[in-house]
Design an enzyme around this catalytic site. Structure first.
Site, PDB file in Angstrom:
ATOM      1  N   GLU A  13       0.837  -1.207   0.000  1.00  9.72           N
ATOM      2  CA  GLU A  13       0.000   0.000   0.000  1.00  9.72           C
ATOM      3  C   GLU A  13       0.867   1.250   0.000  1.00  9.72           C
ATOM      4  OE1 GLU A  13      -2.568  -1.175  -1.073  1.00  9.72           O
ATOM      5  OE2 GLU A  13      -4.147  -0.710   0.355  1.00  9.72           O
ATOM      6  N   THR A  49      -5.302   7.869  -5.329  1.00  9.48           N
ATOM      7  CA  THR A  49      -5.437   7.787  -3.872  1.00  9.48           C
ATOM      8  C   THR A  49      -4.677   8.933  -3.204  1.00  9.48           C
ATOM      9  OG1 THR A  49      -5.603   5.394  -4.051  1.00  9.48           O
ATOM     10  CG2 THR A  49      -5.145   6.272  -1.872  1.00  9.48           C
TER      11      THR A  49
END
Lengths: 346, 346
Positions: free
Chosen positions: B168, B220
């Protein structure tokens, strides 16, 4: 409906608001201390006010209904009772899906005319005002639960919470429900939303509660005014992780998860400076085996939760040691979570 | 341990992070879409890197292990595997109370030497990168669950979440776990704390999930950068009321409470401006009977939860109508919550 002039006895428990990480939303009731009240319906003399407050203790709280928390709560209740046709309200309530609703057993003939009939309320406060364990909430909640019983229970618990919040407004300037909700419902409660009011009962495993009340004054209004109006997003995220963890821990009966979740990174760092010895006491209580704890409501009382009674008693000794060391007068209580809320002695 | 050169097949589910009110802490896995992967251990030629990534799709994602999310997750795993004596680790894990721990079945002779043996990973991404339903998390989580299986499961699920968070970081610059945790554990998960990592599985009633992915790009990192770093205390209180309500609703199986709690007063008002048609879509989905919903992760996908499959299908029609009206290409999925997380086909 209870006949005019017949006294009923009421027991209204102390409550711990916030439950560390749940500022303004979580709270629970305890079995000790509690307020004692007596109430009855009376025929009013000409010009007599509809509410008479009689103090049975030495706190000299206001007896003017508008300035007394129990009085303010009852006035809100009388207003709604009188404004609505209770019969219509009862029918409407019956048709809702709200399972907590206690539907009216009144018939039209039994409707009370509050220009002719009033409430007499004797209050023996055993919960010291300003102690931070819901003293004002106990009076407001006790009064409305008692009044509802005298009237034949026309109102739901959610209605009663709403009325009692008027007492909190008199006490602290804010209509909060985090003491009122557990005082009326018992157990641990979540106030998911204030407007519209939504109270959710949360199951909890057996928990022992140790409370210490250092005899200093922290006014709720002051404890609110020092709070910052903005919080950092990263702190808010930590806080909601703990709130979610606490709710899950209570519902799963997972004591360790409850303990780990009892952390407050937003309110406690600010408010704890108002409470002498707070940091030392927290360390000592956790070292003695408490799951966790913190400021009760806006303080100055502090509470800690334990899994075992022996631990709760050891925690009490640590609390006494700290405040004896500081030369500060204090009371302690070792108790359990009260599951019934306000009760009427029948 | 699985013999060298023997392929295993892996299925890694898409995930919905945040779950509206639980920014950075809540998430759940869904049964569709999902990534397909194949993995095996291989003997390394001289100078060959320990991880070989082979893309089986058309997304042209980086194959350099340090720049590939699956690669970064595996590198973190290999580092810890090599640094610690796995035998000691296994014994230590056995003595903890962590019931989610899968203790090692390795003997010393079976320890893998990652200077001589490596992983080969084929990835067929069926979850479109950048869609907001945990595409990067599926690759990272799938890779570490697969690798752990190949090695004889020496690591716990919490270890695997930790390793996968490195993926991530490659994808978004932040080590968040709200997609990784449900991808590995399945179901609805609460990340109570990131440091130290604590993931709590939350039970949930049967829920149907409708997802729409409008074909626009929301990075993101961008979706994070527009968030305000401070929030108003009064908004934070509303948010934690909803989070507590959502956790209670899921655990009680109270669909109405789940629905009422699916409100986000902090993140959605800011992020939804990046998603065309969001407000209209939300109104239409709720009018069609959805319990509630909102942005999936950082978007652009949007999800809604329904109690019945028929409602979830009606919600899908509303989503299609909105994006057809806007002339925006889109995919929809009607699925359920995935309870298993990443699975290995045996």
């Amino acid at each position: 409906m209870v006949p005019v002039n017949q006294w009923i006895k009421i027991k209204a428990p102390a409550t711990v608001a916030n439950m560390v990480c749940g500022f303004d939303i979580l709270g629970f009731a305890v079995n000790n201390p509690y307020d004692e009240m007596e109430m009855r319906l009376v025929h009013l003399a000409a010009g007599q006010a509809s509410i008479t407050i009689i103090n049975m203790d030495d706190y000299n709280l206001p007896t003017d209904p508008e300035k007394n928390v129990a009085g303010a709560a009852l006035l809100a209740m009388i207003e709604e009772y009188t404004a609505n046709s209770i019969i219509e309200k009862s029918l409407a309530l019956d048709s809702t899906e709200n399972t907590s609703t206690t539907s009216s057993s009144l018939t039209e003939n039994e409707l009370v005319d509050f220009s002719k009939i009033g409430f007499e309320v004797k209050i023996n406060k055993r919960i010291k005002p300003g102690s931070g364990v819901g003293s004002s909430a106990a009076s407001s909640a006790g009064a409305v639960v008692g009044a509802n019983y005298l009237l034949g229970n026309p109102f739901s618990k959610d209605d009663l919470v709403r009325f009692a919040m008027n007492g909190e407004k008199v006490a602290s300037g804010v209509k909060h429900a985090d003491n009122i909700a557990p005082c009326i419902h018992g157990g641990v409660t979540l106030v998911r939303s204030i407007f519209p009011l939504e109270v959710i009962a949360l199951p909890s495993p057996t928990l022992f509660v140790t409370i210490v009340h250092p005899q200093i004054e922290v006014r709720t209004a002051d404890a609110r005014s020092i709070l910052k109006q903005n919080v950092q997003l990263k702190d808010a995220i930590k806080q909601w992780g703990n709130i979610a963890g606490l709710v899950a821990g209570l519902m799963k009966g997972d004591y360790d998860l409850i303990g780990r979740s009892l952390e407050d990174v937003i309110i406690e760092p600010v408010r704890s400076i108002l409470i002498p010895g707070f940091d030392d006491l927290k360390k000592a209580c956790k070292a003695a085996g408490a799951l966790g704890g913190g400021i009760s409501g806006s303080g100055p009382s502090i509470f800690f939760l334990s899994k075992e009674k022996e631990t709760a008693l050891a925690v009490e000794q640590e609390m006494k040691k700290i405040y004896e060391g500081l030369g500060l007068a204090h009371h302690t209580y070792v108790t359990t979570i009260n599951q019934e809320g306000v009760t009427i002695e029948k």
